[in-house]
Design a protein around this motif. Structure first.
Motif, PDB file in Angstrom:
ATOM      1  N   ALA A   1       0.850  -1.189   0.000  1.00 53.46           N
ATOM      2  CA  ALA A   1       0.000   0.000   0.000  1.00 53.46           C
ATOM      3  C   ALA A   1       0.884   1.237   0.000  1.00 53.46           C
ATOM      4  N   ASP A   2       0.395   2.277  -0.647  1.00 52.91           N
ATOM      5  CA  ASP A   2       1.135   3.524  -0.749  1.00 52.91           C
ATOM      6  C   ASP A   2       0.159   4.663  -0.505  1.00 52.91           C
ATOM      7  N   HIS A   3       0.291   5.338   0.636  1.00 53.82           N
ATOM      8  CA  HIS A   3      -0.606   6.437   0.981  1.00 53.82           C
ATOM      9  C   HIS A   3      -0.390   7.612   0.040  1.00 53.82           C
TER      10      HIS A   3
ATOM     11  N   ASN B   1      -4.713   6.827  -2.596  1.00 50.57           N
ATOM     12  CA  ASN B   1      -3.929   5.682  -2.139  1.00 50.57           C
ATOM     13  C   ASN B   1      -3.875   4.640  -3.248  1.00 50.57           C
TER      14      ASN B   1
ATOM     15  N   SER C   1      -2.842   0.530  -3.870  1.00 47.22           N
ATOM     16  CA  SER C   1      -2.558  -0.698  -3.140  1.00 47.22           C
ATOM     17  C   SER C   1      -2.741  -1.890  -4.062  1.00 47.22           C
TER      18      SER C   1
END
Length: 93
Positions: A66-68, A77, A79
């Motif tokens: 995941a990458d905010h 985001n 993911s």
């Protein structure tokens, strides 16, 4: 998680995907039709599914990332995940 190797940055930070403004448009009707056909085949024909011999050691392995605010264009985001049963892919998103 005990068997994982820790790393500071698992991916190259500057390797972000950008929106392809010049790209070819995707025919959503055709795409959804193909996905629907595959879903129907999998649910109606169990013999097309996974097959394992009784001596096969089965392990469920899952990966997730995941990458905010990772999308460069929308700041949404991003993911993804995948699940393997043995050495066969059973689910991804």
């Amino acid at each position: 998680m005990e068997s994982c190797d820790p790393v500071d940055t698992p991916m190259v930070e500057k390797s972000k995907l950008d929106e392809d403004l010049q790209g070819k448009a995707v025919d959503l009707t055709h795409y959804r039709g193909m996905v629907g056909t595959l879903m129907y085949l999998i649910s109606s024909r169990p013999n097309l599914g996974l097959w394992y011999s009784k001596d096969y050691a089965i392990a469920l392995i899952a990966f997730a990332d995941a990458d905010h605010a990772g999308c460069q264009d929308t700041r949404r985001n991003t993911s993804g995940s995948m699940q393997l049963l043995g050495d066969r892919l059973v689910s991804w998103s």
